[in-house]
Design an enzyme around this catalytic site. Structure first.
Site, PDB file in Angstrom:
ATOM      1  N   MET A   1       0.835  -1.204   0.000  1.00 33.99           N
ATOM      2  CA  MET A   1       0.000   0.000   0.000  1.00 33.99           C
ATOM      3  C   MET A   1       0.864   1.246   0.000  1.00 33.99           C
ATOM      4  O   MET A   1       1.803   1.364   0.784  1.00 33.99           O
ATOM      5  CB  MET A   1      -0.915  -0.055   1.234  1.00 33.99           C
ATOM      6  CG  MET A   1      -1.781   1.179   1.413  1.00 33.99           C
ATOM      7  SD  MET A   1      -2.938   1.379   0.029  1.00 33.99           S
ATOM      8  CE  MET A   1      -3.100   3.167   0.003  1.00 33.99           C
TER       9      MET A   1
ATOM     10  N   ASN B   1       0.723   4.347   1.022  1.00 35.45           N
ATOM     11  CA  ASN B   1       0.531   5.473   1.938  1.00 35.45           C
ATOM     12  C   ASN B   1       1.661   6.498   1.783  1.00 35.45           C
ATOM     13  O   ASN B   1       2.819   6.122   1.691  1.00 35.45           O
ATOM     14  CB  ASN B   1       0.539   4.972   3.378  1.00 35.45           C
ATOM     15  CG  ASN B   1      -0.272   3.725   3.542  1.00 35.45           C
ATOM     16  OD1 ASN B   1      -1.466   3.736   3.324  1.00 35.45           O
ATOM     17  ND2 ASN B   1       0.388   2.620   3.868  1.00 35.45           N
TER      18      ASN B   1
ATOM     19  N   HIS C   1       6.041  -0.114  -8.143  1.00 34.77           N
ATOM     20  CA  HIS C   1       4.630   0.268  -8.271  1.00 34.77           C
ATOM     21  C   HIS C   1       4.211   1.212  -7.138  1.00 34.77           C
ATOM     22  O   HIS C   1       3.664   2.292  -7.394  1.00 34.77           O
ATOM     23  CB  HIS C   1       3.772  -1.007  -8.266  1.00 34.77           C
ATOM     24  CG  HIS C   1       2.300  -0.756  -8.344  1.00 34.77           C
ATOM     25  ND1 HIS C   1       1.607  -0.804  -9.527  1.00 34.77           N
ATOM     26  CD2 HIS C   1       1.397  -0.454  -7.380  1.00 34.77           C
ATOM     27  CE1 HIS C   1       0.340  -0.545  -9.278  1.00 34.77           C
ATOM     28  NE2 HIS C   1       0.171  -0.327  -7.986  1.00 34.77           N
ATOM     29  N   GLU C   2       4.476   0.807  -5.914  1.00 34.47           N
ATOM     30  CA  GLU C   2       4.032   1.630  -4.781  1.00 34.47           C
ATOM     31  C   GLU C   2       4.780   2.969  -4.770  1.00 34.47           C
ATOM     32  O   GLU C   2       4.193   4.001  -4.488  1.00 34.47           O
ATOM     33  CB  GLU C   2       4.233   0.899  -3.451  1.00 34.47           C
ATOM     34  CG  GLU C   2       3.582  -0.484  -3.362  1.00 34.47           C
ATOM     35  CD  GLU C   2       2.108  -0.526  -3.738  1.00 34.47           C
ATOM     36  OE1 GLU C   2       1.417   0.494  -3.587  1.00 34.47           O
ATOM     37  OE2 GLU C   2       1.643  -1.596  -4.203  1.00 34.47           O
TER      38      GLU C   2
ATOM     39  N   HIS D   1       3.336   5.383  -7.280  1.00 33.98           N
ATOM     40  CA  HIS D   1       2.074   5.984  -6.842  1.00 33.98           C
ATOM     41  C   HIS D   1       2.283   7.355  -6.193  1.00 33.98           C
ATOM     42  O   HIS D   1       1.346   8.137  -6.099  1.00 33.98           O
ATOM     43  CB  HIS D   1       1.389   5.081  -5.811  1.00 33.98           C
ATOM     44  CG  HIS D   1       0.419   4.102  -6.378  1.00 33.98           C
ATOM     45  ND1 HIS D   1      -0.529   4.436  -7.332  1.00 33.98           N
ATOM     46  CD2 HIS D   1       0.208   2.786  -6.102  1.00 33.98           C
ATOM     47  CE1 HIS D   1      -1.266   3.375  -7.614  1.00 33.98           C
ATOM     48  NE2 HIS D   1      -0.832   2.353  -6.895  1.00 33.98           N
TER      49      HIS D   1
HETATM   50 ZN   LIG Z   1      -1.469   0.349  -6.927  1.00 33.12          ZN
END
Ligand SMILES: [Zn+2]
Length: 850
Positions: free
Chosen positions: A256, A258, A290-291, A294
């Protein structure tokens, strides 16, 4: 308790929230079963909103006190949230709530994992932490103070103070609540450092539990590579002084993003040569990228509402695929992506769970973190790039970042930057976001007087809620080969926009062989009736690496379908083609190992169903086994030479080069063990000095019906390592014969290490059962009943993971009446379970078509 009649939420009903949030101050007083969360939030009326209802989401919270502008108030509280009268002017909301992280098994909101506090707020977990407008279009700066006696206390942003028993964090970038994170525990940092393109120093930390320190180096390097790549390729620089990653054992997803504090499933970040396979290393590198990516595509520019999930996910999956292609082999990555899309997204898109890349309604948003939103969403961006070209894509992305930084956006905003950059009208292209189902392209060819005409037709079958389909814009990359294998026309991208359209190529000396859908230029099913000889020709000569692989794959599929339908013998075109590919020492070993792969048994079942046959899982399994055996015999003289080609005379590295050699070595060992009963695999197992070799050898032994001693030895060696024990569980189910699969699975659920409340362990066993096609679908329905038993047991503990695993039943209508009845009976049994979660209720009713 969940509500009995779940409500459906629609994209068309979007309304902005009546208030803006200027700032959020949170104080956490941590306690396992009684954590106090004190919030102080500055609200002001939103001039762009018409509805001024002051509703704050909140679930499973005990409200202790609520205050507006210093005066205590009594809100109207329900199990969904609260409403209260507020001033028609800026005001300060303060609340104290109590929560119970120690009993939070759903792993949403603030929960505990091995004595450590952590959070998961996407999509709607923040409402389980405090009362808040928990929607992505409400963005604010956050200051967080954590009071607790654990040594490491982390939150988003930059550290702004700490001492014995407390820490404070300030995040200067406005963000939606789903990006909030908090971690508190006894953790050890693997430190790192990165200097950004403008010369700012960033402190990096990968936080793990004591004992995992030796598994951090690879993840840290992957993070640095990701940070550099995003600067080089997209011009995106990191924007805080610190970047933290934390590894957590109990986690529903992979990881995730965050803000400044990424939380990872430990399986998606911890790695060492002894405990991780090459596939693990590649996946970890991709997820870390990927994270991290983001931070710009998701965090700085976020989604207006959850219907726009593909805005951040499709783009970020596309970016991580570009990264992997650059770090490793682009053709190999493209082939992996096509295999994955066909295995996971096509069944979804062609069954009862089919939904558009941007869904238009949902009951539980957690059910839409799907292969369609993520992987097809990424394919849509790949098509857009192919249509406008690399340069226009780069300009459009720059405009996107310039125009929308700090905003919560929609697919319309995204498409508009491409229209404004290129002047193109993308109205028809936008159907990729609204129309569900996989388009099928059929091919007709004509050859006359030096002119070759290619006629392409597209159609998409009806999907739930969408009986009629309109033509989509499909970029079809095509190249032409001469009869001697030379390329007579280089790749060009044809734009198929009509239901049927012809394209001509003139001035050709002889009838060419067309190589269509090169590089898998669109996520479609190509129906091209090539003969085996034509496929073998393309397998030998296609200059496009993807289509060369695809020719072998199609040849294998045609061969298997004939074996299943007509009881035919394995065709020589396929066997000779494989022999030629394996002999070709100029081909990358990774590529050769991919060539040896076969379509999955589930894909074969889909192909049979599509062509009007009722798939028999046992007949499919038998055909695959027969073809494997025939291949092993056909290439056996070559196997010793291939084995020696794959030996590595260097220290272990998880790089693409060595991983490719090990992949081919594994494929060769598998064929060898079909001929020698596992003798060579036993030697390999004994000599293995890394997890890829060890696990491959063990898998070959088990598939050859041997290896029980090694299996027990493997457990003894690794029983202290939870991630390796997951592999031990999974391998036994995936390698079980169809007849024994349900029993093997059941026996494993009785093992003392089957900690079913841990999502990784549950998936290792039950996910593997669903993946073992012939075993799961064994006649009599034992596999169906076993999975349903466990889904019913897991649902009250972890609805999210339960709902996701219900998709094992999504293909139920493909099979014979008896299997259909048995699967339907299990789905009905799940649906009838008292107090079933909203997540699982929605999934089961969609699968049943209710
Ligand atoms: Zn994602």
């Amino acid at each position: 308790m969940r509500d009995a009649a779940p409500t459906t939420i629609y994209l068309k009903d979007y309304m902005p929230f009546g208030y803006l949030v200027d700032s959020v101050h949170l104080t956490f007083d941590l306690a396992d079963h009684a954590t106090r969360v004190t919030s102080r939030i500055a609200f002001c009326p939103n001039p762009e909103a018409t509805d001024r209802t002051f509703f704050l989401h909140g679930e499973d919270l005990t409200l202790i006190r609520a205050v507006i502008d210093g005066v205590e108030v009594t809100p109207n509280v329900t199990d969904k949230g609260l409403t209260v009268d507020v001033p028609d002017a800026p005001f300060i909301w303060e609340a104290v709530v109590e929560i119970d992280p120690g009993n939070n098994t759903a792993l949403e909101g603030l929960y505990m994992s091995n004595g450590m506090y952590c959070t998961q707020c996407e999509a709607e977990g923040f409402r389980k932490i405090t009362y808040y407008p928990d929607r992505p279009d409400v963005m604010s700066v956050f200051t967080v103070r954590i009071n607790g006696d654990l040594p490491v206390l982390l939150s988003n942003g930059n550290p702004s103070g700490k001492s014995e028993g407390w820490a404070e964090w300030t995040d200067p970038w406005p963000k939606p609540a789903y990006l909030f994170a908090l971690v508190a525990g006894d953790l050890i940092a693997h430190p790192g450092q990165f200097t950004t393109m403008s010369g700012r120093d960033v402190e990096l930390n990968l936080w793990v539990r004591p004992g995992d320190e030796g598994k951090c180096a690879f993840g840290m390097e992957a993070l640095k590579k990701s940070m550099k790549w995003d600067e080089d390729v997209y011009g995106r620089e990191y924007d805080l002084d610190m970047f933290n990653i934390v590894a957590v054992d109990d986690f529903n997803m992979g990881a995730m993003e965050n803000k400044g504090l990424n939380i990872f499933n430990s399986s998606a970040v911890l790695a060492s040569p002894e405990t991780s396979t090459d596939a693990n290393f590649e996946r970890i590198e991709a997820i870390i990228a990927h994270e991290y990516f983001h931070n710009w595509t998701g965090n700085r520019i976020t989604c207006r509402d959850w219907f726009q999930l593909c805005l951040k996910e499709g783009l970020t999956v596309f970016r991580d695929a570009q990264f992997t292609s650059d770090m490793r082999s682009a053709p190999v990555k493209r082939i992996h992506d096509a295999i994955d899309l066909r295995a996971r997204q096509f069944p979804e898109d062609n069954g009862p769970l089919s939904h558009p890349v941007r869904p238009e309604s949902f009951q539980e948003i957690n059910n839409f973190y799907t292969a369609t939103v993520y992987e097809k969403g990424a394919e849509v961006i790949g098509m857009l790039k192919r249509l406008v070209g690399d340069e226009a894509y780069a300009q459009a992305l720059k405009l996107y970042f310039d125009r929308h930084d700090g905003q919560a956006c929609t697919i319309e905003d995204w498409i508009k930057v491409f229209e404004d950059t290129t002047g193109r009208d993308l109205t028809q292209f936008k159907r990729w976001y609204s129309q569900s189902g996989t388009p099928r392209i059929s091919v007709a060819e004509d050859w006359q007087d030096g002119t070759y005409t290619l006629t392409l037709s597209q159609r998409t079958k009806p999907t739930p809620g969408q009986p009629e389909k309109l033509p989509q814009v499909i970029p079809v990359a095509v190249g032409l080969l001469g009869q001697n294998g030379d390329e007579v026309r280089a790749t060009e991208v044809l734009e198929l926009t009509e239901a049927e359209q012809s394209f001509t190529f003139s001035g050709l000396a002889a009838k060419p062989v067309a190589s269509i859908l090169r590089d898998f230029s669109a996520p479609v099913i190509l129906e091209h009736d090539h003969t085996d000889a034509e496929r073998a020709f393309l397998l030998a000569h296609d200059t496009d690496p993807f289509n060369r692989w695809q020719a072998g794959r199609s040849l294998a599929q045609d061969t298997l379908l004939r074996m299943i339908r007509e009881d035919a013998a394995p065709g020589t075109n396929y066997l000779d083609g494989m022999l030629a590919v394996l002999r070709d020492g100029d081909l990358d070993p990774a590529y050769r190992s991919l060539m040896l792969g076969l379509p999955t048994q589930s894909e074969l079942a889909a192909a049979l169903f599509e062509s009007g046959n009722v798939p028999d899982p046992m007949a499919i399994w038998t055909a695959v086994e027969t073809l494997r055996q025939a291949t092993a015999q056909h290439v056996q003289d070559l196997l010793p030479r291939l084995h020696s080609e794959t030996l590595i005379d260097a220290p272990f590295s998880p790089d693409a080069d060595q991983a490719g050699k090990r992949a081919l070595g594994g494929a060769v060992l598998y064929l060898t063990s079909r001929l020698d009963g596992g003798a060579k695999a036993a030697e390999e197992y004994a000599a293995a000095d890394n997890m890829t070799r060890q696990l491959t050898a063990l898998s070959c032994l088990l598939r050859a019906g041997a290896g029980q001693t090694e299996l027990a030895d493997f457990y003894r060696q690794w029983q202290h390592d939870r991630l390796v024990v997951d592999k031990w569980f999974g391998l036994q189910v995936t390698t079980a014969s169809p007849e024994t699969t349900p029993d093997v699975t059941r026996t494993l659920t009785e093992h003392p290490d089957f900690n079913w409340k841990n999502p990784n362990r549950f998936r290792a066993v039950m996910g593997a059962l669903a993946m073992n096609h012939a075993g799961f679908h064994r006649a009599g329905g034992a596999g169906y009943a076993l999975l349903a038993d466990w889904l019913i047991r897991l649902d009250p503990v972890n609805p999210q993971t339960t709902a996701r695993m219900c998709s094992a039943f999504q293909t139920w209508k493909r099979y014979d009446v008896d299997r259909q009845d048995r699967m339907k009976a299990q789905l009905t049994r799940i649906a009838d379970t008292p107090n079933l979660s909203r997540d699982t209720t929605e999934m089961v009713s969609r699968i049943l078509g209710a």
